[in-house]
Design a protein around this motif. Structure first.
Motif, PDB file in Angstrom:
ATOM      1  N   UNK A 117       6.329   7.502   0.691  1.00  0.00           N
ATOM      2  CA  UNK A 117       6.260   6.777  -0.043  1.00  0.00           C
ATOM      3  C   UNK A 117       7.406   7.135  -0.464  1.00  0.00           C
ATOM      4  N   UNK A 118       8.959   7.716  -0.773  1.00  0.00           N
ATOM      5  CA  UNK A 118      10.575   7.799  -1.004  1.00  0.00           C
ATOM      6  C   UNK A 118      10.639   6.147  -0.432  1.00  0.00           C
ATOM      7  N   UNK A 119      10.805   6.267   0.604  1.00  0.00           N
ATOM      8  CA  UNK A 119      11.057   4.960   1.246  1.00  0.00           C
ATOM      9  C   UNK A 119      11.105   3.698   0.828  1.00  0.00           C
ATOM     10  N   UNK A 155       7.840   1.506   1.854  1.00  0.00           N
ATOM     11  CA  UNK A 155       7.913   0.202   2.430  1.00  0.00           C
ATOM     12  C   UNK A 155       7.173  -0.314   1.684  1.00  0.00           C
ATOM     13  N   UNK A 156       6.549  -1.672   2.903  1.00  0.00           N
ATOM     14  CA  UNK A 156       5.584  -2.702   2.627  1.00  0.00           C
ATOM     15  C   UNK A 156       4.206  -1.611   2.088  1.00  0.00           C
ATOM     16  N   UNK A 157       3.949  -0.558   2.617  1.00  0.00           N
ATOM     17  CA  UNK A 157       3.129   0.339   2.646  1.00  0.00           C
ATOM     18  C   UNK A 157       3.049   1.692   1.557  1.00  0.00           C
ATOM     19  N   UNK A 158       3.559   1.301   0.702  1.00  0.00           N
ATOM     20  CA  UNK A 158       3.674   2.937   0.097  1.00  0.00           C
ATOM     21  C   UNK A 158       2.557   2.838  -1.187  1.00  0.00           C
ATOM     22  N   UNK A 159       2.737   1.712  -1.694  1.00  0.00           N
ATOM     23  CA  UNK A 159       0.977   1.894  -2.312  1.00  0.00           C
ATOM     24  C   UNK A 159       0.071   2.452  -1.434  1.00  0.00           C
ATOM     25  N   UNK A 160      -0.388   2.307  -0.166  1.00  0.00           N
ATOM     26  CA  UNK A 160      -1.270   3.145   0.730  1.00  0.00           C
ATOM     27  C   UNK A 160      -1.028   4.823   0.616  1.00  0.00           C
ATOM     28  N   UNK A 161       0.887   5.105   1.149  1.00  0.00           N
ATOM     29  CA  UNK A 161       0.513   6.635   1.440  1.00  0.00           C
ATOM     30  C   UNK A 161       0.260   7.389  -0.217  1.00  0.00           C
ATOM     31  N   UNK A 162       0.631   6.339  -1.202  1.00  0.00           N
ATOM     32  CA  UNK A 162       0.492   6.802  -2.771  1.00  0.00           C
ATOM     33  C   UNK A 162      -0.894   7.092  -3.233  1.00  0.00           C
ATOM     34  N   UNK A 163      -1.885   5.742  -2.348  1.00  0.00           N
ATOM     35  CA  UNK A 163      -2.905   5.916  -2.830  1.00  0.00           C
ATOM     36  C   UNK A 163      -3.632   6.695  -1.779  1.00  0.00           C
ATOM     37  N   UNK A 164      -3.442   7.133  -0.922  1.00  0.00           N
ATOM     38  CA  UNK A 164      -4.133   8.267   0.393  1.00  0.00           C
ATOM     39  C   UNK A 164      -3.825   9.567  -0.367  1.00  0.00           C
ATOM     40  N   UNK A 165      -2.488  10.068  -0.888  1.00  0.00           N
ATOM     41  CA  UNK A 165      -2.451  11.325  -1.804  1.00  0.00           C
ATOM     42  C   UNK A 165      -3.361  11.524  -2.875  1.00  0.00           C
ATOM     43  N   UNK A 166      -3.636  10.439  -4.119  1.00  0.00           N
ATOM     44  CA  UNK A 166      -4.219  10.401  -5.506  1.00  0.00           C
ATOM     45  C   UNK A 166      -6.135  10.665  -5.081  1.00  0.00           C
ATOM     46  N   UNK A 209      13.945  -0.127  -1.523  1.00  0.00           N
ATOM     47  CA  UNK A 209      14.941   0.640  -2.749  1.00  0.00           C
ATOM     48  C   UNK A 209      14.095   2.016  -3.053  1.00  0.00           C
ATOM     49  N   UNK A 210      14.838   3.154  -2.480  1.00  0.00           N
ATOM     50  CA  UNK A 210      14.269   4.090  -2.542  1.00  0.00           C
ATOM     51  C   UNK A 210      13.497   4.690  -4.002  1.00  0.00           C
ATOM     52  N   UNK A 211      12.247   5.503  -3.873  1.00  0.00           N
ATOM     53  CA  UNK A 211      11.641   6.147  -5.345  1.00  0.00           C
ATOM     54  C   UNK A 211      12.874   7.361  -5.643  1.00  0.00           C
ATOM     55  N   UNK A 212      12.881   7.134  -6.458  1.00  0.00           N
ATOM     56  CA  UNK A 212      13.250   8.409  -7.127  1.00  0.00           C
ATOM     57  C   UNK A 212      13.426   8.875  -7.875  1.00  0.00           C
ATOM     58  N   UNK A 213      13.424   9.810  -8.656  1.00  0.00           N
ATOM     59  CA  UNK A 213      12.776  10.546 -10.794  1.00  0.00           C
ATOM     60  C   UNK A 213      13.883   9.594 -11.334  1.00  0.00           C
ATOM     61  N   UNK A 214      14.938   9.424 -10.886  1.00  0.00           N
ATOM     62  CA  UNK A 214      15.628   9.674 -12.334  1.00  0.00           C
ATOM     63  C   UNK A 214      15.812   7.826 -12.021  1.00  0.00           C
ATOM     64  N   UNK A 215      14.765   6.847 -11.250  1.00  0.00           N
ATOM     65  CA  UNK A 215      14.465   5.428 -11.668  1.00  0.00           C
ATOM     66  C   UNK A 215      13.609   5.003 -12.198  1.00  0.00           C
ATOM     67  N   UNK A 216      12.433   6.184 -11.892  1.00  0.00           N
ATOM     68  CA  UNK A 216      10.400   5.747 -12.314  1.00  0.00           C
ATOM     69  C   UNK A 216      11.487   6.383 -13.868  1.00  0.00           C
ATOM     70  N   UNK A 217      12.261   7.689 -14.332  1.00  0.00           N
ATOM     71  CA  UNK A 217      12.108   7.561 -15.351  1.00  0.00           C
ATOM     72  C   UNK A 217      12.935   7.156 -16.423  1.00  0.00           C
ATOM     73  N   UNK A 218      13.927   6.430 -15.975  1.00  0.00           N
ATOM     74  CA  UNK A 218      14.648   5.412 -16.527  1.00  0.00           C
ATOM     75  C   UNK A 218      13.475   3.759 -16.808  1.00  0.00           C
ATOM     76  N   UNK A 219      12.917   3.773 -15.874  1.00  0.00           N
ATOM     77  CA  UNK A 219      11.998   2.660 -15.970  1.00  0.00           C
ATOM     78  C   UNK A 219      10.668   2.506 -16.826  1.00  0.00           C
TER      79      UNK A 219
END
Length: 289
Positions: free
Chosen positions: A91-93, A95-106, A189-199
């Protein structure tokens, strides 16, 4: 609101579908799609329906509070489960399949909760228009985990979803779509807590200022603000440029820009159509460079 006969027939079919199941847990965001599924399930099986929201770094706190409010409005039991997508390297990486990894975990969290509560079916809010709406790798996870999508199964599209929401008197009937915060970070671009928080903080400010349909994209410290075309005139002022530059600089953005294309879904996804630099109205914050 009285429904057209065709939509009423689809609603009845979806209600009968859920009524035949041994308890239903709805993956619940508080958006119009999952809220309609929750309302139908509550109508169909009553106490054997549970709305479940997965709390993580990608869910704005305001959206969690909204989900709680809407669940209370529907009158359905609401459960919140917590997990972290940031524990997954895939997920952090981003890539094109970020939503797949997220939805699988969720959805995995949803299935575990359903088993714990003795509910036989996990549902989501995928509607009949979603499969043709561009790059949607998350739908693969829905299929693999055998999650039931009653809106899709009974050919209920987005406009019909909103009509049904009106029929149930839901306050979110006209609510704009809201993707998770990670969708604001460009693919690669890596998903990080810092980026998520400022968004999250930046979008909270735009909401506070009265904007309704918008995104703040985080291009590694450069904020690209998208607002809907009918709100663009409000953003094209010196006052807004100065205010947003100052506030977003304090949050941690190095530069602040306004995208003249306006709000577009998927503008940082693999199939998105990102604008080139000259299409962006820049209100750069003061810095070393």
């Amino acid at each position: 609101m009285t429904l057209e006969a065709a939509v009423e027939a689809k609603l009845e079919a979806a209600r009968d579908d859920l009524a035949s199941r041994d308890g239903v847990l709805i993956a619940f965001s508080g958006g119009v799609d999952s809220s309609v599924v929750a309302a139908i399930a509550n109508d169909a099986v009553g106490e054997d329906a549970v709305a479940c929201t997965a709390r993580s770094e990608t869910l704005p706190e305001a959206e969690l509070e909204e989900a709680r409010r809407v669940a209370d409005e529907i009158g359905i039991r609401h459960e919140v489960v917590s997990f972290s997508e940031l524990e997954s390297e895939d997920f952090v990486e981003n890539d094109d399949d970020r939503c797949y990894h997220c939805r699988t975990m969720r959805l995995g969290e949803m299935e575990a909760t359903a088993r714990k509560l003795g509910l036989g079916t996990v549902c989501d809010g995928t509607n009949a228009d979603d499969p043709g709406a561009g790059h949607r790798p998350g739908l693969q996870a829905v299929e693999e985990l055998d999650v039931h999508s009653p809106l899709l199964a009974h050919d209920i599209g987005k406009a019909e979803v909103r009509a049904i929401a009106d029929h149930y008197g839901l306050s979110v009937a006209d609510k704009p779509s809201m993707a998770c915060l990670s969708s604001r970070i460009p693919t690669g671009l890596e998903v990080t807590e810092e980026r998520l928080t400022r968004v999250e903080r930046a979008e909270a400010l735009l909401r506070q200022w009265g904007f309704e349909q918008f995104r703040v994209r985080d291009h590694d410290g450069l904020a690209r603000i998208e607002v809907s075309p009918d709100e663009l005139e409000r953003a094209l002022t010196v006052e807004f440029a100065e205010t947003v530059r100052e506030e977003l600089s304090e949050i941690g953005f190095d530069h602040v820009t306004l995208d003249l294309h306006g709000y577009r879904t998927g503008s940082v996804s693999p199939d998105g159509d990102d604008p080139v630099v000259e299409d962006v109205f820049a209100a750069e914050s003061e810095g070393d460079d």
